[in-house]
Design a protein around this motif. Structure first.
Motif, PDB file in Angstrom:
ATOM      1  N   ASP A  12      35.344  43.105  37.253  1.00  0.00           N
ATOM      2  CA  ASP A  12      36.050  44.070  36.396  1.00  0.00           C
ATOM      3  C   ASP A  12      35.423  44.281  35.022  1.00  0.00           C
ATOM      4  O   ASP A  12      36.135  44.544  34.041  1.00  0.00           O
ATOM      5  CB  ASP A  12      37.520  43.667  36.234  1.00  0.00           C
ATOM      6  CG  ASP A  12      38.352  44.019  37.455  1.00  0.00           C
ATOM      7  OD1 ASP A  12      38.024  45.016  38.117  1.00  0.00           O
ATOM      8  OD2 ASP A  12      39.311  43.293  37.753  1.00  0.00           O
ATOM      9  N   THR A 121      38.662  38.607  38.566  1.00  0.00           N
ATOM     10  CA  THR A 121      38.851  39.823  37.774  1.00  0.00           C
ATOM     11  C   THR A 121      38.227  39.664  36.377  1.00  0.00           C
ATOM     12  O   THR A 121      37.105  39.167  36.236  1.00  0.00           O
ATOM     13  CB  THR A 121      40.343  40.257  37.741  1.00  0.00           C
ATOM     14  OG1 THR A 121      40.496  41.456  36.974  1.00  0.00           O
ATOM     15  CG2 THR A 121      41.272  39.200  37.236  1.00  0.00           C
ATOM     16  N   ILE A 229      45.223  42.910  31.677  1.00  0.00           N
ATOM     17  CA  ILE A 229      44.798  43.408  32.985  1.00  0.00           C
ATOM     18  C   ILE A 229      46.020  43.889  33.760  1.00  0.00           C
ATOM     19  O   ILE A 229      47.141  43.451  33.522  1.00  0.00           O
ATOM     20  CB  ILE A 229      44.052  42.322  33.783  1.00  0.00           C
ATOM     21  CG1 ILE A 229      44.890  41.035  33.878  1.00  0.00           C
ATOM     22  CG2 ILE A 229      42.698  42.025  33.149  1.00  0.00           C
ATOM     23  CD1 ILE A 229      44.248  39.921  34.682  1.00  0.00           C
ATOM     24  N   ILE A 261      42.616  46.286  37.433  1.00  0.00           N
ATOM     25  CA  ILE A 261      42.059  45.256  38.313  1.00  0.00           C
ATOM     26  C   ILE A 261      41.485  45.884  39.582  1.00  0.00           C
ATOM     27  O   ILE A 261      42.091  46.764  40.193  1.00  0.00           O
ATOM     28  CB  ILE A 261      43.151  44.226  38.687  1.00  0.00           C
ATOM     29  CG1 ILE A 261      43.560  43.425  37.433  1.00  0.00           C
ATOM     30  CG2 ILE A 261      42.690  43.285  39.782  1.00  0.00           C
ATOM     31  CD1 ILE A 261      44.683  42.432  37.686  1.00  0.00           C
ATOM     32  N   THR A 262      40.322  45.412  39.957  1.00  0.00           N
ATOM     33  CA  THR A 262      39.660  45.865  41.174  1.00  0.00           C
ATOM     34  C   THR A 262      40.573  45.748  42.405  1.00  0.00           C
ATOM     35  O   THR A 262      41.343  44.788  42.516  1.00  0.00           O
ATOM     36  CB  THR A 262      38.402  45.024  41.421  1.00  0.00           C
ATOM     37  OG1 THR A 262      37.896  45.282  42.741  1.00  0.00           O
ATOM     38  CG2 THR A 262      38.703  43.546  41.341  1.00  0.00           C
ATOM     39  N   VAL A 265      40.853  42.399  44.232  1.00  0.00           N
ATOM     40  CA  VAL A 265      41.852  41.425  43.809  1.00  0.00           C
ATOM     41  C   VAL A 265      43.243  42.041  43.864  1.00  0.00           C
ATOM     42  O   VAL A 265      44.219  41.387  44.222  1.00  0.00           O
ATOM     43  CB  VAL A 265      41.545  40.903  42.387  1.00  0.00           C
ATOM     44  CG1 VAL A 265      42.631  39.945  41.901  1.00  0.00           C
ATOM     45  CG2 VAL A 265      40.184  40.221  42.343  1.00  0.00           C
TER      46      VAL A 265
END
Length: 285
Positions: A12, A121, A229, A261-262, A265
């Motif tokens: 991230d 992350t 996040i 967050i990606t 994850v």
């Protein structure tokens, strides 16, 4: 000496900072049914989360191919890199580190140093940024790795899980780990530190969970780095910033880092999760 920093999209690192600090980001795969997409290349995060409820199967993620790392390391070396530092999310939580390791072994001409951030992350991402800044300042690989080994001990990620359903469906966490027997209205606060994920608290209301998370994070102050996040929950992240404004007092000269967050994850944490990534300025003993 030219040091290149490589990481993966699950760390991230904000794209604008990756560009500014010349960090190469390798995308992970998002698997939806029989189809796989490179995150940020073939499917954006906005597209992923926007379509999440419509996917016929619950999505999974996968590490980049070994060959992708090999080709990248060799290309960076051909372009003039004398050292490559490849940093990835915790090896116990993802196959990405191992793919990078095998890829590095196959890249005979590339001088690659692997570093396990033992984080997920933006916890990993903050360490990547510290490494890139150190490289830009002229530090050696040995100096950067020594610094990172200390910073890992001071890095934590906290996340308030809005719903346990995603964790359960992902298969990453069992009810027993949270000490509950069914899908109750529990708002667990997850913490990852030095590669270990734990339930730092189990609270029944969102308000209490946010307050408890703020107390846990405040114990790490003062901070070297601090960011908020979230999993596709920008409004909730901005609300969290208002609640935690005092924690950012030492960063008044810059806007707070608020990072999505990606999906790598986020599929496990679930939409609506919010939290913090922090590098404490306290020295470990």
């Amino acid at each position: 000496m030219t040091i290149k920093i490589v990481t993966d999209s699950a760390c991230d690192v904000p794209p604008e900072l990756a560009e500014q600090l010349d960090i190469t980001v390798v995308p992970v795969y998002l698997n939806i049914g029989e189809h796989s997409y490179l995150e940020g290349v073939e499917m954006s995060r906005e597209q992923f989360y926007g379509r999440l409820k419509t996917f016929p199967e619950y999505p999974t993620t996968a590490a980049p191919a070994v060959g992708t790392f090999t080709q990248l390391y060799e290309q960076l070396t051909a372009d003039g890199a004398t050292q490559i530092l490849s940093m990835h999310i915790a090896h116990d939580l993802s196959a990405t580190y191992n793919a990078a390791r095998v890829g590095a072994a196959a890249a005979d001409s590339a001088p690659v140093t692997l570093f396990d951030t033992r984080q997920i992350t933006l916890g990993a991402g903050l360490l990547v940024l510290l490494a890139a800044e150190a490289a830009k300042a002229g530090q050696t690989i040995a100096e950067i790795v020594a610094m990172l080994n200390e910073k890992v001990k001071q890095t934590c990620v906290f996340g308030m899980i809005d719903s346990l359903e995603s964790l359960h469906r992902s298969g990453r966490v069992s009810w027993a780990q949270f000490g509950i027997g069914s899908l109750l209205q529990i708002k667990p606060i997850m913490m990852i530190a030095d590669g270990v994920i734990s339930a730092a608290a189990r609270v029944r209301t969102r308000k209490r969970a946010l307050n408890q998370m703020l107390k846990l994070v405040a114990e790490l102050a003062p901070f070297e780095r601090l960011a908020i996040i979230h999993v596709n929950a920008q409004a909730a992240a901005e609300e969290l910033y208002q609640l935690s404004h005092d924690l950012f007092a030492n960063f008044s000269d810059a806007a707070p880092m608020i990072q999505g967050i990606t999906p790598a994850v986020g599929t496990h944490l679930g939409v609506g999760a919010v939290g913090f990534a922090a590098v404490s300025a306290k020295q470990t003993t």
